[in-house]
Enzyme design. Structure first.
Site, short mmCIF file in Angstrom:
data_model
loop_
_atom_site.label_atom_id
_atom_site.label_comp_id
_atom_site.label_asym_id
_atom_site.label_seq_id
_atom_site.Cartn_x
_atom_site.Cartn_y
_atom_site.Cartn_z
CG HIS A 170 42.77 30.64 -16.04
ND1 HIS A 170 41.85 29.93 -16.61
CD2 HIS A 170 41.81 31.47 -15.22
CE1 HIS A 170 40.53 30.38 -16.36
NE2 HIS A 170 40.73 31.19 -15.32
CG ASP B 248 37.58 32.10 -17.57
OD1 ASP B 248 37.29 31.10 -18.23
OD2 ASP B 248 37.53 32.43 -16.41
CG HIS C 113 40.78 32.52 -11.84
ND1 HIS C 113 40.61 33.51 -12.79
CD2 HIS C 113 41.51 33.22 -10.82
CE1 HIS C 113 40.87 34.48 -12.60
NE2 HIS C 113 41.56 34.53 -11.32
CG HIS D 109 41.45 35.73 -17.08
ND1 HIS D 109 39.92 36.34 -17.27
CD2 HIS D 109 41.10 34.71 -16.13
CE1 HIS D 109 38.98 35.99 -16.26
NE2 HIS D 109 39.90 34.87 -15.46
CG ASP E 17 35.97 29.24 -12.55
OD1 ASP E 17 36.96 29.69 -12.07
OD2 ASP E 17 35.55 29.74 -13.52
CG HIS E 18 38.86 27.65 -15.54
ND1 HIS E 18 38.46 27.66 -16.89
CD2 HIS E 18 38.11 28.53 -15.13
CE1 HIS E 18 37.52 28.40 -17.29
NE2 HIS E 18 37.31 29.20 -16.13
CG HIS F 258 33.33 30.82 -18.20
ND1 HIS F 258 33.40 32.26 -17.52
CD2 HIS F 258 34.25 30.18 -17.56
CE1 HIS F 258 34.14 32.10 -16.50
NE2 HIS F 258 34.62 31.04 -16.41
#
Lengths: 303, 303
Positions: free
Chosen positions: A62, A212, A64, A142, A66-67, A270
């Site tokens: 996805h 997530d 976000h 999410h 941090d991914h 995570h």
């Protein structure tokens, strides 16, 4: 045949304590697949001695940061070190636009083929399939569209009892067929049954990546019976309401999901920046699902 | 008054050997400014104990990934840790679009004011000015639009000889004026000259950041007489043709520029991944400009 996952990052969105945002490398018989690519992934690859040009497929769960924030740097460095081989990229719609605008302003024309395959956040799909491996995506729930990924090894060959096959003078050209369970008929009409000349095939292995997501039963059908499940465990159960607000999962919930889906082993990750010490997360999960481990960066986990 | 620069990254585009892409923090009297923000900068800030929320202004030289890819992660983390204060961002046109598309897909509405000021790659400009500091941009010549940045301390106060002022019964309210060089007239009409009651002001300090650029005389007028010059030195002189092709500079050229602009001290950086050992770059520069240092990550350099 090697089937392992290297955790490059196990942090949630605010990286601290030398933990890094999410990224993993799956080695399936020396073919490398990447799942997620948080900021700094190219440095983590370097730290752990992984040559980026061996990676053939990248899967992004996805959008976000941090991914995926390490993706543009990794793709650019692949270009700079002279990559020529195709790279397949799977991720949400919009990832292509994010890359395009950055390549535009940096005036970069990458010299290898980058093939983008948008993922479907609403239903499971097979993304990649070879003779020996299948990779699928499945919907997670999410704050923004998000998928997990499942890696399934194809049915494995039956180990041949070579001494028996040699004694019966079966031509070696037929050995691969016997390993696939196909009987051999000799020129004199004698039928040699594959099951008599081979041992049962070892079970095919499977890996699920779940990050997530809020806890929901929706994705459980897609992650049944895996040998190894990586599941996010951002919070302890005492913060379950915070987990729900932020569409994340607790360590206890991850363990319950492992039980409900009959996973053989659970790997947590995570982790929220609020937890410097991760032991309480482990203990909470192990109380429900003993075969739980804390993912550690730089460690290869057998699948 | 503190005036120092912390080097967070000294690598060129392919980060290796635990060197990181370009980023620096300038501490001017406890106000923090950031110059460039390569991938992993937020982790470098954490490593060196810098609180990101103390940074008020960020200056981005150009839109090659090794100079800005850490920005979106840093801005997002500032949001996640609850930043409330304004953040001023200076950089090339297009940086705003790059941020906007990523905030759109991550569905992020940051809770602090992010004020974007596009820089002008064609002429020098004052970007920021306070009573004590001025920050300007100036054009560099690279493959894409690029600027350097210059930090100039305002004229410093003249140190007051307090014992003399007390003996002459000058009211303390006038001390700041005397330090600024303004004479004091007593009620009886006596004039006390500031120059008699103060020492000469220490010289104002200045810092120039020059990365990335081909060697050209064009920007030299903007970087005259600085106390500290950071200059890229991607290659050794034996690769000067490669430097020209890629619009970069050699260590020898950086040293010659320091001589031509009467810099007091030179700090090298932006090292190519081909150099694990940086000593030859240092020696090449020092042969021409002895007051040269290799920038090292995590070190504060006095300006």
């Amino acid at each position: 045949m090697r089937f392992e996952v290297l955790v490059l990052g196990n942090s949630s969105a605010t990286p601290m304590y030398d933990r890094h945002p999410t990224s993993q490398v799956i080695n399936f018989n020396e073919q490398l697949f990447m799942v997620d690519c948080g900021e700094g992934t190219q440095m983590q690859l370097y730290r752990y001695g992984i040559r980026s040009n061996k990676i053939s497929h990248i899967f992004i769960s996805h959008l976000h940061g941090d991914h995926y924030l390490g993706l543009i740097g990794l793709l650019s460095s692949m270009h700079l070190v002279g990559r020529k081989t195709d790279l397949h990229l799977y991720g949400p719609v919009g990832l292509d636009e994010i890359l395009a605008v950055q390549f535009k302003y940096s005036d970069t024309q990458i010299r290898y083929n980058l093939i983008f395959h948008p993922t479907n956040p609403d239903q499971a799909e097979v993304l990649f399939e070879s003779n020996s491996l299948k990779v699928s995506s499945f919907p997670l729930t999410h704050r923004i569209p998000c998928t997990g990924f499942r890696f399934d090894e194809a049915p494995r060959p039956r180990p041949l009892r070579i001494a028996d096959a040699q004694r019966l003078k079966i031509p070696t050209a037929y050995y691969p067929l016997l390993k696939q369970g196909i009987d051999y008929t000799a020129p004199d009409g004698t039928i040699y049954q594959a099951t008599d000349l081979t041992d049962p095939a070892p079970a095919s292995r499977s890996y699920a990546f779940c990050s997530d997501t809020i806890r929901t039963p929706n994705y459980l059908p897609y992650v049944q019976d895996v040998d190894l499940m990586y599941h996010e465990a951002t919070f302890l159960q005492e913060l379950v309401s915070r987990a729900k607000e932020t569409y994340h999962t607790t360590a206890q919930e991850a363990a319950e999901i492992a039980v409900e889906t009959s996973a053989k082993k659970l790997l947590l990750g995570h982790y929220s920046a609020r937890y410097k010490d991760l032991q309480p997360l482990l203990e909470e999960a192990q109380a429900i699902f003993p075969a739980t481990e804390l993912s550690q960066e730089g460690i290869w986990y057998l699948i």
